[in-house]
Design an enzyme around this catalytic site. Structure first.
Site, PDB file in Angstrom:
ATOM      1  N   TYR A 123      89.009  82.078  -5.518  1.00 36.93           N
ATOM      2  CA  TYR A 123      88.948  82.531  -4.120  1.00 36.93           C
ATOM      3  C   TYR A 123      88.018  83.753  -3.997  1.00 36.93           C
ATOM      4  CZ  TYR A 123      90.930  83.799   0.484  1.00 36.93           C
ATOM      5  OH  TYR A 123      91.120  84.103   1.809  1.00 36.93           O
ATOM      6  N   LYS A 138      84.508  83.847  -1.829  1.00 36.03           N
ATOM      7  CA  LYS A 138      84.303  84.818  -0.745  1.00 36.03           C
ATOM      8  C   LYS A 138      83.140  85.753  -1.048  1.00 36.03           C
ATOM      9  CE  LYS A 138      87.564  83.422   2.056  1.00 36.03           C
ATOM     10  NZ  LYS A 138      87.216  82.715   3.298  1.00 36.03           N
TER      11      LYS A 138
END
Ligand code: NAP
Length: 238
Positions: free
Chosen positions: A142, A146
């Site tokens: 994640y 990002k």
């Protein structure tokens, strides 16, 4: 009248953006795999287009539907996302691929598909995460996705500037949505203890900033945290 396309508009932060943009009179279309479970408070004219952002053909069809219905697009908010936790020694390849395909490649493919139909002076707002700017153990996939979104934002800001199109990154901290609902109370409290404001954010508070960034006229390539002070600390909390 402006036209907005909000990916992940069925729930959470995206849904709050949809509600605020529609309340201000915009035509709004959403992309998600499933329709909103509850349309209460959504004007009839909000167009839900079943679209999977991990599938370029689905995105192409979705953008074509929005174009047929509304003409050009003025604002795109890339809020579709999934979270799968895991450290480098524990995460499986499937989780890594799903997170990258949705949060990063999905946003890239949506940007690629909408660029031809964006009106001059349009805005793209990508939704990042604090863990894409700071190392957070257990968020290897994640956080990487990002962080990639941060690069995508800056490159597109420069590439699309000649058309007057602004591209910015809004970076939420910890927000109460379905994405974070699975965390047990102890883990949640540990996160809250690191937030200078001593509380989590609401989808509405993040959406207010996304809408303001979308409407700004001289901001591009910027990173805008909305995190109760998380990025301002060294992790020591309050
Ligand atoms: P959420 O409540 O779980 O909503 C996620 C949205 O993304 C849903 O509308 C979901 O609809 C959609 N989505 C997921 N996969 C998709 C796919 N393959 N194609 C199309 N739509 C898809 O999450 P949220 O908390 O609002 O998160 C919104 C954004 O904020 C995400 O990018 C997330 O990474 C970011 N963010 C959240 C937090 C937080 O604490 N909540 C913090 C930082 C950043 P379907 O499942 O029906 O497809």
């Amino acid at each position: 009248m402006s036209t907005w396309l909000v990916t992940g508009g069925s729930r959470g932060i995206g849904r709050a953006v949809v509600e605020q943009a529609a309340a201000a009179g915009a035509d709004v279309a959403t992309f998600s795999r499933s329709p909103a479970a509850d349309r209460a408070g959504l004007p009839e004219r909000v167009l839900e287009v079943k679209t999977d952002v991990t599938d370029p053909e689905s995105i192409r069809r979705g953008v074509e539907t929005v174009r047929e219905q509304f003409g050009g697009i003025d604002v795109v908010v890339n809020s579709a996302g999934v979270h799968r936790g895991g450290r480098i020694d524990g995460i499986d390849r499937e989780s890594w691929d799903e997170v990258l395909a949705t949060n990063l490649t999905g946003a890239f493919e949506v940007c690629r598909a909408v660029t031809p139909v964006l009106r001059e002076g349009a805005a793209v707002v990508n939704v990042g995460a604090v863990v894409g700017l700071r190392g957070f153990p257990g968020d290897v996939a994640y956080g990487s996705a990002k962080a990639g979104l941060s690069g995508l934002t800056q490159v597109l800001a420069v590439e699309l500037a000649p058309r007057g199109i602004r591209v910015n990154l809004v970076v939420p901290g910890f927000v109460d949505t379905d994405m974070t609902a699975g965390l047990n109370e102890r883990a949640r409290q540990r996160v809250v203890d690191t937030i200078p404001f001593g509380r989590t954010g609401t989808a509405r508070e993040i959406a207010e900033v996304i809408v303001a960034v979308a409407r700004s006229t001289y901001m591009t390539g910027a990173t805008v945290p909305v995190d109760g002070g998380l990025l301002a600390t060294f992790g020591g909390g309050r």
